[in-house]
Structure formats: C-alpha cells, structure tokens
Scaffold this motif. Structure first.
Motif, PDB file in Angstrom:
ATOM      1  N   ILE A 135      37.819  42.389   5.565  1.00  0.00           N
ATOM      2  CA  ILE A 135      36.915  41.322   5.111  1.00  0.00           C
ATOM      3  C   ILE A 135      35.742  41.955   4.372  1.00  0.00           C
ATOM      4  O   ILE A 135      35.052  42.830   4.910  1.00  0.00           O
ATOM      5  CB  ILE A 135      36.411  40.468   6.309  1.00  0.00           C
ATOM      6  N   SER A 136      35.517  41.516   3.137  1.00  0.00           N
ATOM      7  CA  SER A 136      34.461  42.148   2.338  1.00  0.00           C
ATOM      8  C   SER A 136      33.343  41.161   1.980  1.00  0.00           C
ATOM      9  O   SER A 136      32.495  41.451   1.152  1.00  0.00           O
ATOM     10  CB  SER A 136      35.062  42.762   1.078  1.00  0.00           C
ATOM     11  N   ILE A 137      33.374  39.986   2.613  1.00  0.00           N
ATOM     12  CA  ILE A 137      32.236  39.068   2.465  1.00  0.00           C
ATOM     13  C   ILE A 137      31.374  39.296   3.705  1.00  0.00           C
ATOM     14  O   ILE A 137      31.821  39.096   4.843  1.00  0.00           O
ATOM     15  CB  ILE A 137      32.696  37.605   2.350  1.00  0.00           C
ATOM     16  N   ILE A 138      30.137  39.764   3.465  1.00  0.00           N
ATOM     17  CA  ILE A 138      29.291  40.253   4.553  1.00  0.00           C
ATOM     18  C   ILE A 138      27.975  39.478   4.564  1.00  0.00           C
ATOM     19  O   ILE A 138      27.321  39.336   3.524  1.00  0.00           O
ATOM     20  CB  ILE A 138      28.975  41.764   4.354  1.00  0.00           C
ATOM     21  N   ALA A 139      27.598  39.003   5.758  1.00  0.00           N
ATOM     22  CA  ALA A 139      26.332  38.272   5.883  1.00  0.00           C
ATOM     23  C   ALA A 139      25.491  38.931   6.968  1.00  0.00           C
ATOM     24  O   ALA A 139      26.029  39.584   7.863  1.00  0.00           O
ATOM     25  CB  ALA A 139      26.629  36.823   6.266  1.00  0.00           C
ATOM     26  N   ILE A 140      24.166  38.782   6.857  1.00  0.00           N
ATOM     27  CA  ILE A 140      23.307  39.222   7.958  1.00  0.00           C
ATOM     28  C   ILE A 140      22.427  38.047   8.374  1.00  0.00           C
ATOM     29  O   ILE A 140      22.130  37.151   7.570  1.00  0.00           O
ATOM     30  CB  ILE A 140      22.449  40.466   7.631  1.00  0.00           C
ATOM     31  N   ALA A 141      22.031  38.041   9.632  1.00  0.00           N
ATOM     32  CA  ALA A 141      21.219  36.937  10.156  1.00  0.00           C
ATOM     33  C   ALA A 141      20.327  37.450  11.272  1.00  0.00           C
ATOM     34  O   ALA A 141      20.517  38.561  11.772  1.00  0.00           O
ATOM     35  CB  ALA A 141      22.152  35.840  10.690  1.00  0.00           C
ATOM     36  N   GLY A 142      19.328  36.639  11.659  1.00  0.00           N
ATOM     37  CA  GLY A 142      18.412  37.021  12.748  1.00  0.00           C
ATOM     38  C   GLY A 142      17.182  37.736  12.212  1.00  0.00           C
ATOM     39  O   GLY A 142      17.148  38.162  11.048  1.00  0.00           O
ATOM     40  N   GLY A 143      16.167  37.855  13.070  1.00  0.00           N
ATOM     41  CA  GLY A 143      14.857  38.383  12.658  1.00  0.00           C
ATOM     42  C   GLY A 143      14.899  39.752  11.998  1.00  0.00           C
ATOM     43  O   GLY A 143      14.178  40.003  11.028  1.00  0.00           O
ATOM     44  N   VAL A 144      15.768  40.645  12.484  1.00  0.00           N
ATOM     45  CA  VAL A 144      15.812  42.012  11.942  1.00  0.00           C
ATOM     46  C   VAL A 144      16.391  42.032  10.523  1.00  0.00           C
ATOM     47  O   VAL A 144      16.216  43.000   9.787  1.00  0.00           O
ATOM     48  CB  VAL A 144      16.599  42.946  12.902  1.00  0.00           C
ATOM     49  N   SER A 145      17.052  40.936  10.121  1.00  0.00           N
ATOM     50  CA  SER A 145      17.601  40.937   8.752  1.00  0.00           C
ATOM     51  C   SER A 145      16.491  40.873   7.708  1.00  0.00           C
ATOM     52  O   SER A 145      16.745  40.998   6.511  1.00  0.00           O
ATOM     53  CB  SER A 145      18.644  39.831   8.556  1.00  0.00           C
ATOM     54  N   ALA A 146      15.234  40.712   8.171  1.00  0.00           N
ATOM     55  CA  ALA A 146      14.099  40.797   7.245  1.00  0.00           C
ATOM     56  C   ALA A 146      13.797  42.255   6.887  1.00  0.00           C
ATOM     57  O   ALA A 146      13.046  42.525   5.954  1.00  0.00           O
ATOM     58  CB  ALA A 146      12.862  40.179   7.890  1.00  0.00           C
ATOM     59  N   ASN A 147      14.403  43.200   7.622  1.00  0.00           N
ATOM     60  CA  ASN A 147      14.052  44.617   7.444  1.00  0.00           C
ATOM     61  C   ASN A 147      14.423  45.144   6.040  1.00  0.00           C
ATOM     62  O   ASN A 147      15.548  44.985   5.572  1.00  0.00           O
ATOM     63  CB  ASN A 147      14.762  45.441   8.526  1.00  0.00           C
ATOM     64  N   PHE A 148      13.449  45.832   5.461  1.00  0.00           N
ATOM     65  CA  PHE A 148      13.570  46.320   4.077  1.00  0.00           C
ATOM     66  C   PHE A 148      14.707  47.336   3.938  1.00  0.00           C
ATOM     67  O   PHE A 148      15.540  47.237   3.035  1.00  0.00           O
ATOM     68  CB  PHE A 148      12.233  46.946   3.660  1.00  0.00           C
TER      69      PHE A 148
ATOM     70  N   ARG B 117      30.565  41.442  -1.020  1.00  0.00           N
ATOM     71  CA  ARG B 117      29.643  40.374  -1.440  1.00  0.00           C
ATOM     72  C   ARG B 117      28.721  40.119  -0.261  1.00  0.00           C
ATOM     73  O   ARG B 117      29.181  39.781   0.826  1.00  0.00           O
ATOM     74  CB  ARG B 117      30.418  39.115  -1.827  1.00  0.00           C
ATOM     75  N   VAL B 118      27.419  40.314  -0.489  1.00  0.00           N
ATOM     76  CA  VAL B 118      26.463  40.278   0.622  1.00  0.00           C
ATOM     77  C   VAL B 118      25.607  39.011   0.580  1.00  0.00           C
ATOM     78  O   VAL B 118      25.152  38.603  -0.491  1.00  0.00           O
ATOM     79  CB  VAL B 118      25.562  41.539   0.569  1.00  0.00           C
ATOM     80  N   PHE B 119      25.415  38.394   1.744  1.00  0.00           N
ATOM     81  CA  PHE B 119      24.610  37.161   1.848  1.00  0.00           C
ATOM     82  C   PHE B 119      23.469  37.362   2.846  1.00  0.00           C
ATOM     83  O   PHE B 119      23.703  37.775   3.975  1.00  0.00           O
ATOM     84  CB  PHE B 119      25.485  35.991   2.291  1.00  0.00           C
ATOM     85  N   ILE B 120      22.255  37.089   2.386  1.00  0.00           N
ATOM     86  CA  ILE B 120      21.068  37.222   3.255  1.00  0.00           C
ATOM     87  C   ILE B 120      20.299  35.909   3.173  1.00  0.00           C
ATOM     88  O   ILE B 120      19.926  35.470   2.088  1.00  0.00           O
ATOM     89  CB  ILE B 120      20.162  38.384   2.775  1.00  0.00           C
ATOM     90  N   PRO B 121      20.054  35.245   4.318  1.00  0.00           N
ATOM     91  CA  PRO B 121      19.330  33.955   4.237  1.00  0.00           C
ATOM     92  C   PRO B 121      17.864  34.154   3.859  1.00  0.00           C
ATOM     93  O   PRO B 121      17.335  35.257   3.985  1.00  0.00           O
ATOM     94  CB  PRO B 121      19.420  33.389   5.656  1.00  0.00           C
ATOM     95  N   ARG B 122      17.248  33.080   3.394  1.00  0.00           N
ATOM     96  CA  ARG B 122      15.814  33.110   3.136  1.00  0.00           C
ATOM     97  C   ARG B 122      15.077  33.524   4.401  1.00  0.00           C
ATOM     98  O   ARG B 122      15.499  33.166   5.495  1.00  0.00           O
ATOM     99  CB  ARG B 122      15.363  31.696   2.744  1.00  0.00           C
ATOM    100  N   GLN B 123      13.976  34.233   4.238  1.00  0.00           N
ATOM    101  CA  GLN B 123      13.190  34.759   5.368  1.00  0.00           C
ATOM    102  C   GLN B 123      12.938  33.715   6.471  1.00  0.00           C
ATOM    103  O   GLN B 123      13.122  33.973   7.655  1.00  0.00           O
ATOM    104  CB  GLN B 123      11.862  35.261   4.805  1.00  0.00           C
TER     105      GLN B 123
END
Ligand code: KG4
Ligand code: ZN
Length: 330
Positions: free
Chosen positions: A259-272, A288-294
């Motif tokens: 699987i190459s569609i990758i998402a991150i979630a949770g407070g630490v996903s704000a990390n630079f 393909r990377v997905f990061i939600p709005r802060q």
C-alpha cells in the motif's frame, strides 16, 4: 449533526451539515500545564465546566438551531473514563431531550476520518500512522468502517516520548511542539539515543525515555548548565530517534502490504521533521502522502462528526444504555 469530543484534555463540539463542517469549537484545558501532565480528575471537572458553553458556541457559529439537529455523535472511547463520561452523558441527555439518535464514535477511527473533512481525500486502502499523546498505531484502512491495526506501541505513545523528554528538560507540558521548535536549530546526530527495535510493526518508546533520563542525570551532575547550553542538540537528537522509529515501521508496513497511499494523524503529525521526512520518503518510495490541516490533527469534534456521519449513513445508531469504554478498540 452535533458532535462532541471529551476523551482527554480538549472539550470540543462541532456541527456537520450536508457533508461540511460548519463549526468546530475547541477549548484546551490549560490547568494541567503546572502538573506536567493531564490530571484525570481535573480534566473531568473542566469538561463539565466547558461542555455547555462549547456546544452553545458551536451551534451559534453554525447558524443551526438545536431543533434542526438530526443526531448527536460522541466519543465513546478510548480515553480517560471520567472525561468520556461527561461527553457521553451530555450527548445522551441532549439527544434524548430532542428525541434524536446518538452515534458512538471511536476516537482513534475519528483521527483517521479527519482525512475526509477536506480535499484531497485518500483512496482505500491506505495506511495511517496515528501518533498522539496517548496512541501510536499503524492502521490499514480498507473502508470508512473497516480498519485493522498492523502495529502499535507496547508502552509509551510517541507524543508521550516527546512530552516526557520535554519534562526532563524542564519545559512546560505538553512539550512536544517546543522540542520541535528547539530541534530545528540543533544537530540531530550530536547525541546517539538508542531506540528499541520491536518485532513486526510494534513500537516501544520507554527505553528511549530512560536513556534520556540517565544521560541527563550524568551530564547535569557534571555541569549544572548542561541542558541550557545544549538544549537544541538534545531536542534534535531525541526527535531524530522518535521520528526514525516511526517512519522505519511505516516503510516496512508499506513494503509488505504493497500500500503506497500513506496518511498521518494525531497531534504529533504536526511535527516538522516528521512532515519533512515523509516528503522525502514519498519521493523515494513513490508514496502519495496525506496530512490533515493542523486543527484537525489535534483532538477536535470535527473528526468525531466525520466518523459519526459514516456510521449514521449505515444506520449504525448508538445505544442509550451503553457506557463509555476507556479502552475501546478499533
Ligand atoms: O492528538 P493530540 O492532540 O491528543 C491526544 O489524543 O493525545 O496529541 C497531543 C500530543 C502531545 O503529546 C503533544 O506534545 C504532541 O501531540 N505534539 C507534538 C507536536 N505538536 C503536538 N509532538 C511533536 N511535535 C509537534 N510539533
Ligand atoms: Zn486524540
């Protein structure tokens, strides 16, 4: 739909209408700062103080009258039991008075469903690395309601590793974002903090925390100013190890599932660094990377509304006699 989130130290309410979030009000509890961590009893009391004004504000902002509501979604778990009880009890009472159904939402599923609030949205199946103060999971998401945990922490969560390190460094709680800021000016290779490698896709962060503790004890006993003089490098070195541990397992999970569609979630996903390294990995591995709005990464009721909507659509309504579950599983 009205959605309520009260699993930890954020009291939040959101209004969802015709596929859109109309309002998302979040009150963070500052009271825990001086204790260096969330005090469960204080969290419950604070939820009790905030829940009515927060719901009122969410309704006002949305322009929807409470009589126009169709359902009330709330966080059933996992989380702090006392905190969950406040949200659950409010949600049930409010829905009962309006004679509308309730929807029970799993907080960890909701972090993942935050990806469906805005465009672009990930396609199924995708992998989600959920990293917060309480959880660290790699989840294979097959559908809105079909998810499987591939790996998770066996002790501390990634956010906890950040927060506990911050506490050892004398920084206020929650210190994750401060480590992120200091680390940007530091050398990540200056100190080599060992990471524990666990079999499969699981994580362990408690060894790292202990090694930081012993390291600081030794250095500070030789030089009282050690932390002050080397703060940036210590933060960069610890952060480097945490992010490295997270992304190694994510790469393994992607390689073995294909699987190459990758998402991150949770407070630490704000990390630079996490975001920067993900960008590099997306080029290297063709992800393909997905990061939600802060605002949708940290705890919020908009994500509860989104997860609640997918259950409502399938007529998976809640039970007024069910209790919150502090250890609810995905
Ligand atoms: O998802 P969240 O708001 O609440 C929980 O469900 O726990 O996550 C909070 C966690 C805390 O541990 C906080 O220190 C961490 O997210 N955090 C960060 C950053 N911003 C928040 N950790 C590292 N870098 C950041 N920029
Ligand atoms: Zn959370």
């Amino acid at each position: 739909m009205l959605a309520i989130e009260s699993s930890c130290d954020e009291t939040s309410a959101a209004i969802f209408h015709n596929g859109r979030i109309l309002s998302n009000v979040v009150v963070s509890q500052a009271i825990h700062e001086i204790y260096g961590g969330v005090v469960p009893e204080l969290a419950s009391r604070s939820h009790q103080q905030h829940i009515i004004p927060v719901v009122r504000a969410a309704l006002e902002k949305s322009g929807i009258d409470k009589k126009g509501l169709t359902a009330v979604a709330y966080t059933k778990g996992p989380g702090l039991l006392g905190s969950l009880l406040v949200g659950a009890t409010f949600a049930k009472a409010f829905a009962a008075a309006l004679e509308i159904p309730i929807i029970e939402v799993n907080h960890m599923q909701a972090h993942i469903m935050a990806h469906f609030i805005d465009d672009p949205k990930p396609e199924f199946p995708f992998l989600c690395l959920t990293v917060s103060g309480g959880h660290t999971q790699i989840v294979q998401v097959n559908d809105f309601l079909n998810m499987k945990i591939l790996g998770q922490t066996i002790d501390d969560a990634a956010g906890e590793a950040f927060d506990k390190t911050a506490k050892l460094l004398g920084l206020p709680y929650p210190g994750g974002h401060l480590i992120d800021i200091y680390a940007r000016k530091g050398n990540p290779r200056k100190y080599n903090f060992p990471g524990t490698d666990i079999k499969g896709y699981d994580f362990s962060f408690s060894g790292l925390k202990t090694s930081v503790l012993y390291f600081l004890r030794e250095k500070v006993s030789a030089d009282k100013e050690f932390i002050k003089k080397n703060l940036n490098d210590i933060c960069a070195s610890v952060q480097f190890r945490i992010i490295d541990l997270l992304l190694k397992k994510l790469e393994m999970a992607s390689a073995s599932t294909g699987i190459s569609i990758i998402a991150i979630a949770g407070g630490v996903s704000a990390n630079f660094l996490l975001r920067e390294n993900l960008k590099e990995l997306s080029v290297k591995n063709n992800w393909r990377v997905f990061i939600p709005r802060q605002e949708y990464c940290t705890d919020n009721a908009a994500m509860i509304a989104m997860a609640g909507y997918f259950k409502y659509r399938e007529n998976l309504l809640g039970d007024f006699s069910s209790s919150p579950d502090a250890r609810l599983k995905i």
